[in-house]
Write a protein that holds these residues in place. Structure first.
Motif, short mmCIF file in Angstrom:
data_model
loop_
_atom_site.label_atom_id
_atom_site.label_comp_id
_atom_site.label_asym_id
_atom_site.label_seq_id
_atom_site.Cartn_x
_atom_site.Cartn_y
_atom_site.Cartn_z
N LYS A 180 -4.73 -77.44 -5.28
CA LYS A 180 -3.54 -76.78 -4.73
C LYS A 180 -2.74 -76.11 -5.84
O LYS A 180 -2.25 -74.98 -5.69
CB LYS A 180 -2.67 -77.79 -3.98
CG LYS A 180 -3.29 -78.29 -2.69
CD LYS A 180 -2.44 -79.37 -2.05
CE LYS A 180 -3.11 -79.91 -0.79
NZ LYS A 180 -2.35 -81.04 -0.19
N LEU A 181 -2.59 -76.80 -6.96
CA LEU A 181 -1.90 -76.21 -8.11
C LEU A 181 -2.68 -75.01 -8.65
O LEU A 181 -2.09 -73.98 -9.00
CB LEU A 181 -1.73 -77.26 -9.21
CG LEU A 181 -0.72 -78.37 -8.94
CD1 LEU A 181 -0.89 -79.50 -9.95
CD2 LEU A 181 0.70 -77.82 -8.99
N ILE B 121 3.67 -78.40 -6.16
CA ILE B 121 2.64 -78.17 -5.15
C ILE B 121 3.21 -77.52 -3.89
O ILE B 121 2.66 -76.54 -3.37
CB ILE B 121 1.93 -79.50 -4.79
CG1 ILE B 121 1.11 -79.98 -5.98
CG2 ILE B 121 1.05 -79.32 -3.56
CD1 ILE B 121 0.44 -81.33 -5.76
N ARG C 201 8.52 -74.58 -4.84
CA ARG C 201 8.42 -73.42 -5.73
C ARG C 201 9.45 -72.36 -5.35
O ARG C 201 10.04 -71.71 -6.23
CB ARG C 201 7.00 -72.84 -5.69
CG ARG C 201 5.93 -73.81 -6.17
CD ARG C 201 4.63 -73.10 -6.49
NE ARG C 201 4.04 -72.42 -5.36
CZ ARG C 201 3.21 -72.97 -4.48
NH1 ARG C 201 2.86 -74.25 -4.61
NH2 ARG C 201 2.70 -72.26 -3.49
N ALA D 147 -2.16 -72.05 -6.46
CA ALA D 147 -0.80 -71.50 -6.63
C ALA D 147 -0.71 -70.71 -7.94
O ALA D 147 -0.07 -69.66 -8.00
CB ALA D 147 0.22 -72.63 -6.61
N HIS E 151 3.16 -82.52 -9.62
CA HIS E 151 3.20 -82.66 -8.16
C HIS E 151 4.43 -81.96 -7.58
O HIS E 151 4.43 -81.56 -6.42
CB HIS E 151 3.20 -84.14 -7.78
CG HIS E 151 1.90 -84.82 -8.05
ND1 HIS E 151 1.60 -85.38 -9.27
CD2 HIS E 151 0.80 -85.02 -7.26
CE1 HIS E 151 0.39 -85.91 -9.23
NE2 HIS E 151 -0.12 -85.69 -8.03
N ASP F 86 -7.63 -83.04 -4.96
CA ASP F 86 -7.06 -82.11 -3.99
C ASP F 86 -5.72 -81.56 -4.45
O ASP F 86 -5.40 -80.39 -4.22
CB ASP F 86 -6.94 -82.77 -2.61
CG ASP F 86 -6.05 -84.01 -2.63
OD1 ASP F 86 -5.80 -84.57 -3.71
OD2 ASP F 86 -5.60 -84.43 -1.54
N ALA F 87 -4.93 -82.39 -5.15
CA ALA F 87 -3.66 -81.91 -5.69
C ALA F 87 -3.89 -80.85 -6.76
O ALA F 87 -3.18 -79.84 -6.82
CB ALA F 87 -2.85 -83.08 -6.25
N TRP F 88 -4.90 -81.09 -7.59
CA TRP F 88 -5.20 -80.12 -8.65
C TRP F 88 -5.59 -78.77 -8.07
O TRP F 88 -5.12 -77.73 -8.54
CB TRP F 88 -6.31 -80.64 -9.54
CG TRP F 88 -6.89 -79.59 -10.45
CD1 TRP F 88 -8.12 -79.05 -10.41
CD2 TRP F 88 -6.21 -78.93 -11.53
NE1 TRP F 88 -8.28 -78.10 -11.39
CE2 TRP F 88 -7.11 -78.01 -12.10
CE3 TRP F 88 -4.93 -79.04 -12.08
CZ2 TRP F 88 -6.79 -77.20 -13.18
CZ3 TRP F 88 -4.60 -78.23 -13.16
CH2 TRP F 88 -5.53 -77.33 -13.70
#
Length: 250
Positions: A188-189, A59, A64, A192, A56, A184-186
């Protein structure tokens, strides 16, 4: 009118392989030093396994960008000359942990010292990731976190375990049970991480894998009899731009 309720976000179970791949790619987009990528990747996944920020923490775009800036200054972290203190130079703890764990293991094995003060790091709670990293080499640590950093103490030194499960029980648990993450977090990763890849284009498709496909369809790199390239795929982007409909194509 019937009111519709939004369903709860799905929880995914990520394999260690998936997590490693995505984290490595994101670190590459942050310009992590080539020889340091795997070490920082393992630190991020140790953080995930310990229930800290983990993946997390990669994200947000700002997070980053901050890591990318840290990697440019990674040479600035150093041991201080007084009282077994390690100065993290204001870097994120993930950038510090691999070097710190190596130093503690070397010191413990040589009976040089059994504790170290770490200061001047961002996210000092992430210094706890040094515990499973050093544990791979039989060095058992305790990490006492405070607002300024942490004190790491060598509790005991054991023979390096023969079994990888004994060397890294945190990883063994993750291999068996995976990493839980909201869908949803996955994604986004995942998005990226894709920035580390070449943009999709006719040229990139023709040069992917062990072959090169020239404009006339000639395959360079292996015998044509062994080639399974779908040459139509290499022309569809241009055809689509010209309005060709492939919905009924065989």
């Amino acid at each position: 009118m019937t009111a519709h309720t939004r369903s709860a976000p799905r929880q995914l179970c990520l394999s260690v392989r998936e997590a490693r791949l995505v984290v490595e790619r994101i670190l590459l987009t942050c310009d992590a030093p080539a020889g340091y990528v795997a070490a920082v990747r393992d630190t991020v996944l140790a953080s995930q396994g310990l229930g800290l920020s983990g993946m997390h923490g990669l994200i947000a775009v700002a997070a980053r960008a901050a890591l990318a800036a840290d990697f440019k200054r990674i040479i600035e972290m150093h041991e201080e000359t007084t009282a077994a203190t390690f100065n993290g130079a204001g870097l994120h703890a993930w950038c510090v942990v691999p070097t710190l764990a190596d130093l503690l293991v070397a010191d413990a094995r040589s009976s040089r010292r059994t504790s170290m003060r770490v200061r001047n790091v961002r996210e000092p709670e992430e210094l706890a990731c040094a515990i499973p990293i050093a544990g791979r080499y039989g060095v058992r640590l305790r990490c006492d976190i405070d607002p300024e950093g942490a004190n790491l103490h060598v509790l005991r030194i054991e023979p390096q375990p023969d079994s990888w499960k004994a060397r890294d029980p945190l990883l063994a648990h993750s291999l068996r049970h995976g990493y839980a993450m909201a869908e949803d977090a996955w994604w986004k990763l995942y998005a990226a991480s894709n920035k580390a890849l070449s943009p999709d284009s006719i040229t990139s498709r023709r040069h992917a894998g062990p072959t090169i496909v020239q404009d006339d369809g000639t395959v360079i790199g292996r015998a044509p009899a062994d080639d399974d390239t779908d040459l139509a795929m290499l022309r569809r982007s241009q055809a689509a731009a010209e309005g060709v409909d492939f919905s009924l194509a065989p």
